[in-house]
Design a protein around this motif. Structure first.
Motif, PDB file in Angstrom:
ATOM      1  N   ASP A  69       0.834  -1.079   0.051  1.00  0.00           N
ATOM      2  CA  ASP A  69       0.041  -0.006  -0.098  1.00  0.00           C
ATOM      3  C   ASP A  69       0.825   1.411  -0.131  1.00  0.00           C
ATOM      4  O   ASP A  69       1.998   1.246  -0.046  1.00  0.00           O
ATOM      5  CB  ASP A  69      -0.985  -0.247   1.129  1.00  0.00           C
TER       6      ASP A  69
ATOM      7  N   GLU B 105      -5.928  -1.664  -2.117  1.00  0.00           N
ATOM      8  CA  GLU B 105      -5.847  -0.490  -0.943  1.00  0.00           C
ATOM      9  C   GLU B 105      -7.312   0.032  -0.945  1.00  0.00           C
ATOM     10  O   GLU B 105      -7.715   0.281   0.161  1.00  0.00           O
ATOM     11  CB  GLU B 105      -4.924   0.369  -1.063  1.00  0.00           C
ATOM     12  N   ARG B 106      -8.003   0.103  -2.132  1.00  0.00           N
ATOM     13  CA  ARG B 106      -9.321   0.861  -2.096  1.00  0.00           C
ATOM     14  C   ARG B 106     -10.235  -0.411  -1.492  1.00  0.00           C
ATOM     15  O   ARG B 106     -11.091   0.414  -0.643  1.00  0.00           O
ATOM     16  CB  ARG B 106      -9.846   1.103  -3.800  1.00  0.00           C
TER      17      ARG B 106
ATOM     18  N   TYR C  57     -13.619   4.108  11.887  1.00  0.00           N
ATOM     19  CA  TYR C  57     -13.490   5.036  10.850  1.00  0.00           C
ATOM     20  C   TYR C  57     -12.883   6.160  11.242  1.00  0.00           C
ATOM     21  O   TYR C  57     -11.861   6.778  10.860  1.00  0.00           O
ATOM     22  CB  TYR C  57     -14.661   5.285   9.964  1.00  0.00           C
TER      23      TYR C  57
ATOM     24  N   LEU D 291     -14.031   1.245   6.276  1.00  0.00           N
ATOM     25  CA  LEU D 291     -14.788   2.362   6.513  1.00  0.00           C
ATOM     26  C   LEU D 291     -16.384   1.895   6.933  1.00  0.00           C
ATOM     27  O   LEU D 291     -17.092   2.465   7.395  1.00  0.00           O
ATOM     28  CB  LEU D 291     -14.797   3.267   5.488  1.00  0.00           C
TER      29      LEU D 291
ATOM     30  N   THR E 136      -7.088  11.427  -0.782  1.00  0.00           N
ATOM     31  CA  THR E 136      -5.831  11.401   0.277  1.00  0.00           C
ATOM     32  C   THR E 136      -4.764  12.294  -0.256  1.00  0.00           C
ATOM     33  O   THR E 136      -4.298  12.013  -1.702  1.00  0.00           O
ATOM     34  CB  THR E 136      -5.448   9.911   0.318  1.00  0.00           C
TER      35      THR E 136
ATOM     36  N   MET F 195     -15.785   5.308  -2.227  1.00  0.00           N
ATOM     37  CA  MET F 195     -16.291   4.802  -0.761  1.00  0.00           C
ATOM     38  C   MET F 195     -17.521   4.942  -0.565  1.00  0.00           C
ATOM     39  O   MET F 195     -18.021   5.909  -0.865  1.00  0.00           O
ATOM     40  CB  MET F 195     -15.225   5.202   0.272  1.00  0.00           C
TER      41      MET F 195
ATOM     42  N   ARG G  10      -9.536  -2.542   0.752  1.00  0.00           N
ATOM     43  CA  ARG G  10      -9.453  -2.698   2.355  1.00  0.00           C
ATOM     44  C   ARG G  10     -10.080  -1.106   2.937  1.00  0.00           C
ATOM     45  O   ARG G  10     -10.551  -1.207   3.990  1.00  0.00           O
ATOM     46  CB  ARG G  10      -7.832  -2.778   2.354  1.00  0.00           C
ATOM     47  N   SER G  11      -9.816  -0.351   2.133  1.00  0.00           N
ATOM     48  CA  SER G  11     -10.297   1.090   2.768  1.00  0.00           C
ATOM     49  C   SER G  11     -11.788   1.052   2.793  1.00  0.00           C
ATOM     50  O   SER G  11     -12.677   1.587   3.920  1.00  0.00           O
ATOM     51  CB  SER G  11     -10.043   2.426   1.780  1.00  0.00           C
ATOM     52  N   GLU G  12     -12.600   0.476   1.938  1.00  0.00           N
ATOM     53  CA  GLU G  12     -13.987   0.265   1.813  1.00  0.00           C
ATOM     54  C   GLU G  12     -14.520  -0.627   3.231  1.00  0.00           C
ATOM     55  O   GLU G  12     -15.365  -0.204   3.659  1.00  0.00           O
ATOM     56  CB  GLU G  12     -14.470  -0.026   0.702  1.00  0.00           C
TER      57      GLU G  12
ATOM     58  N   SER H 126      -4.666   9.524  10.434  1.00  0.00           N
ATOM     59  CA  SER H 126      -3.785   9.344   9.274  1.00  0.00           C
ATOM     60  C   SER H 126      -2.809  10.484   9.187  1.00  0.00           C
ATOM     61  O   SER H 126      -3.078  11.780   9.473  1.00  0.00           O
ATOM     62  CB  SER H 126      -4.668   9.395   8.226  1.00  0.00           C
TER      63      SER H 126
END
Length: 937
Positions: free
Chosen positions: A362, A401-402, A416, A409, A518, A507, A404-406, A423
């Protein structure tokens, strides 16, 4: 050059070369011109120089036509240098170097012709032939294709690479045109390119792709015109480099990038492995990630095998090549895969032979999984495979990574919020209407905005995309499921800029589609990358300079061997001439010796460049040394650059190396020439100086006190302020790539400060720059002998004779022959050996056969130092004298350890050699002249 009548009169009176004033015919001339043309002044007045020339010049042109063009150009104000052939009344033809320049006078246009007799240089022609042969040998064996074609398109030179491409020897290519060698379409294309170069009279680069030698190849061809003495293009020279592999790589990488960018949606991983296997033309590709809750296992996210997408599965990573990739680096096993991983039964079952994998990480560098390509055939071109895998890995990692972010969140608002606020990157959440609904503290710290200013905003806050519509388009792409990555310059609230990278990822937030931006400040990373690139460029430059130094040192070594023979034979000729009493011959020999000494000093300068040797400072009177240097420097400058000197003689001496003085003048005058674009005036002055508060432009120290100043000024545009701050930095240059090394002013800085001096720069933009080099004066009681011009050492030969037997060891036949002649003229019995092994055998046969051994240092298979050690092992008291013409430093400890009794440098000075031999040979016998002198006394 001053062209007034008074200046013309002074030139006629003082010039050592021929000077002729020409109107419609010869109007006046000096005595030197009469001597050169072997006619009295009365016989020259009212004649044309064409009458004193052969009908046809050496290049085949008519003398009358060519002279008329030269005279017309000179009267129009265009000074010029050219070579011309004259005919004396004795019917002997000789070559001369002629300079034509206009004369300013009221009675009408006239021209001054300055004539330099080149007949004395005729014997040096073989040097040019040898240099040309060496150049031709280099061109014939160089890797790029090199050729020359005349205006009609006929080949007049080709190297071996073109012979291999055409599959014909050179003699079957020379004289032919492209239409006789290539198919019609390709030949016409070549001819159009050649004509374009000739018509535009400049270098042009072409890219040629076609079937050459039975395969599709691409060449990058650089073509440029060659000009004759009249400035007309007479041929086209081409240098073609095969870039087929690079072009293939670029096309493949471009295709991979397009494939990656088009992979979207829920099947993105399946599309990535399909495109990967197709791009690399391999049997299998997969993307895998670690299994959650099952440590040591990998979960395949997409699997492509033999042309189709297969079902996903899990597998233990231990004992597989994937174990060496995840969380580590790119790995490739180009063959014998099953032997390397015998525990992997799947490889054996599917018959796989090779494997390449790239880790997925990532943006924080944490492992996400891997992407791999597998084949039943061995893999080649590892660098190419790594480049393609890296492209696909970036896209797959971004998608992982997207995802995992979803997932993170969607887990919980509290989780979240903790992640969002913690971050280190700036995070900005926008809804589908482009409104900011959340922001983290890192974003506020990066941009300088407050939370109240950001929430609800619909405008661009920081992205390196200032246009609102462009920003909204990127937002729409992210909303559609694409992860958008951009880099550029962000803007803070206070208007300052910073380097950043922005990732827009889709997301779900509270059940609604949003875009998470980001923002990462990469200013420090960019600065580090820029610094690394600068250091890499400096390293490449240093490597180039080192290669040039090696070449220069080798040339200097060969030239020192030549000078050894030339200077030695001049000494022998001087010794023989002493009995004839011819004053003119004595003067000629003395002048020849001075020229050799000057050449020796220039060779020393080459060695200083090639080996970084320090100079040899000595008390120096600047004015006469600068005067001599300027004379030599004129040949390095075009006729459109004038040099004026103002050299005060009543100035104290300084402690300086005369060779490094030449280097200072050369670097500053060449810089001045380039600054003026080759047209203008350079003024060189030497004068005393008392300074109070000047500032050194290179070390920034205050310059105060009494100095001797060397000033070089030009009439150019001056120096830009940003250049003034950096111009003394090594490798800094404002010239085009390949036109300057950036070491000129750095070298000047080093030499001047090594001699306790300073550099003061006066700069007037639009009116020129003036470099003032100041040196501390040498106190009168410490100067000793002051050097003014080339030393006359060695001009008087020894007057005694010697007695003894000497063995000379040198692989250069001319040097060995000279040493034999020189020593025998002193009464010494001489034996020569061309190799060290031969010398060792001679001494071993009879250790007492020789009184002294003189050996060269640089010889094949054994150096002079090594030979000395072996000779002294045979006979411990044998005197060994070592001489060398190369630039390597030989430490005194090494010579002493080897038993060397003395070290001489080429070109060998006969006096020094005579003194050494006198000390180590048997007592010399007086010559007949000395006996007679003793009797008279």
């Amino acid at each position: 050059m001053d062209t007034t009548p008074a200046a013309t009169s002074r030139l006629l009176e003082s010039a050592a070369h021929g000077v002729i004033v020409i109107g419609d015919a010869i109007e006046d001339c000096n005595d030197a011109a009469c001597r050169i043309l072997e006619l009295p002044r009365s016989a020259l007045i009212a004649r044309s120089l064409v009458e004193l020339s052969p009908r046809i010049q050496a290049d085949g042109t008519l003398s009358s036509e060519r002279w008329a063009r030269r005279i017309h150009a000179a009267k129009a104000g265009l000074p010029q240098w050219f070579q011309w052939q004259f005919r004396r009344d004795s019917a002997d033809a000789f070559q001369a170097l002629v300079h034509l320049g206009p004369v300013s006078r009221e009675s009408g246009p006239a021209v001054i012709a300055q004539v330099h007799d080149l007949s004395r240089l005729a014997g040096a022609g073989w040097v040019h032939e040898e240099s040309e042969a060496r150049l031709r040998n280099v061109l014939e064996h160089t890797k790029p294709i090199i050729f020359v074609k005349d205006r009609d398109g006929r080949y007049i030179f080709v190297n071996h690479e073109l012979e291999r491409l055409v599959r014909r020897p050179a003699h079957e290519i020379i004289g032919r045109t492209d239409h006789e060698l290539w198919r019609t379409e390709l030949a016409e294309r070549f001819r159009r390119n050649d004509l374009q170069v000739l018509e535009q009279r400049k270098a042009i680069e072409f890219q040629e792709s076609d079937a050459f030698g039975g395969q599709q190849r691409t060449f990058l061809s650089f073509k440029f015109p060659l000009f004759d003495m009249d400035g007309a293009p007479y041929a086209v020279c081409g240098i073609a480099t095969d870039i087929s592999e690079r072009k293939q790589l670029e096309d493949a990488l471009r295709g991979a990038a397009l494939a990656v960018s088009s992979a979207q949606g829920a099947t993105v991983f399946q599309e990535l492995v399909r495109y990967l296997a197709t791009t690399l033309k391999l049997d299998c590709a997969l993307i895998a990630a670690p299994c959650e809750g099952a440590a040591g296992n990998m979960r395949v996210l997409a699997f492509y095998l033999d042309g189709e997408i297969r079902e996903n599965f899990e597998y233990p990573v231990a004992g597989t090549p994937c174990e060496t990739v995840v969380g580590q680096a790119f790995r490739i096993y180009p063959s014998r895969l099953r032997a390397a991983f015998p525990e992997d039964s799947d490889f054996a079952e599917l018959g796989f032979e090779s494997y390449a994998g790239y880790p997925l990480n990532d943006t924080n560098g944490k492992p996400l999984g891997l992407i791999a390509a597998i084949s039943r055939r061995p893999m080649a071109e590892a660098d190419f495979i790594e480049s393609v895998l890296k492209i696909f890995a970036m896209r797959a990692a971004a998608e992982l990574e997207r995802m995992r972010s979803e997932e993170a969140l969607r887990g919980s608002e509290e989780h979240y919020r903790a992640i969002f606020n913690a971050s280190a990157d700036g995070l900005l959440l926008r809804d589908a209407e482009f409104r900011v609904v959340d922001v983290n503290p890192a974003f506020l710290a990066i941009t300088g905005h407050s939370r109240e200013e950001v929430l609800g905003a619909r405008h661009v806050l920081t992205m390196p995309v200032p246009e609102i519509e462009r920003a909204r388009e990127l937002q729409r792409r992210a909303l559609s499921g694409e992860t958008v990555h951009i880099e550029g310059r962000g803007v803070r609230k206070d208007g300052t800029h910073y380097d950043c990278e922005v990732t827009l990822a889709p997301m779900l937030y509270r059940g609604q589609p949003h875009v998470l931006g980001t923002v990462r400040d990469i200013s420090a990373r960019r600065q580090a990358e820029a610094r690394r690139e600068q250091l890499e460029a400096q390293l490449r430059q240093a490597q180039k300079m080192e290669a040039l130094g090696q070449l220069t040192g080798g040339i200097a070594h060969d030239f020192n061997n030549l000078l050894t023979s030339i200077m030695g034979y001049i000494v022998l000729a001087t010794e023989r001439e002493a009995g004839h009493g011819d004053p003119k011959l004595a003067k000629y020999l003395e002048q020849a010796h001075l020229s050799c000494v000057r050449a020796r000093d220039l060779i020393q300068q080459m060695l200083t460049f090639s080996r970084g040797q320090r100079g040899e400072p000595r008390p120096l009177s600047l004015a006469p040394c600068v005067k001599e240097s300027v004379k030599l420097l004129r040949s390095s400058l075009p006729a459109t650059v004038e040099i004026e000197t103002d050299l005060a003689r009543e100035v104290p001496a300084v402690l300086l190396d005369p060779v490094q003085l030449d280097q200072i003048l050369l670097n500053l005058c060449i810089n001045a020439r380039d600054a003026m674009g080759g047209i203008g005036e350079i003024r060189v002055a030497v004068q005393p100086l008392h300074a109070d508060d000047l500032i050194c432009a290179s070390c920034r120290q205050i310059v105060a006190g009494t100095f001797v100043e060397l000033c070089i000024a030009d009439s150019g545009p001056g120096i830009a302020s940003e250049v003034l701050e950096r111009m003394f930095e090594p490798f800094f240059t404002t010239k085009e790539v390949g036109k300057g090394s950036g070491m000129g002013l750095a070298t000047v800085h080093g030499i001047v400060h090594e001699h306790s001096g300073h550099v003061v720069v006066d700069n007037v933009p639009g009116r020129g720059a003036r470099f003032r080099i100041v040196f501390p004066p040498l106190q009168a009681d410490k100067t000793g002998a002051v050097t003014t011009t080339a030393s006359r050492e060695g001009s008087a030969p020894p007057r005694h004779t010697l007695h003894g037997r000497v063995l000379v060891v040198d692989d250069e036949e001319t040097v060995a022959e000279f040493m034999r002649d020189l020593l025998e003229s002193w009464g010494v019995e001489v034996t020569s050996a061309s190799t060290a092994s031969e010398a060792r055998e001679r001494v071993a046969r009879d250790p007492q056969a020789y009184d002294v051994v003189i050996t060269d240092q640089t010889m094949p298979r054994m150096t002079g130092l090594e030979l000395a050690r072996e000779l002294l092992a045979i006979r411990r008291d044998l005197p060994v004298i070592l001489y060398t013409g190369y630039g390597e430093g030989i430490a005194q400890e090494k010579t002493a350890a080897a038993g060397i009794c003395a070290l001489l440098k080429k070109p060998v000075e006969p006096q020094a050699l005579f003194a050494l031999l006198k000390a180590h040979l048997r007592s010399p016998r007086p010559s007949p002249a000395e006996k007679a002198a003793g009797a008279d006394g």
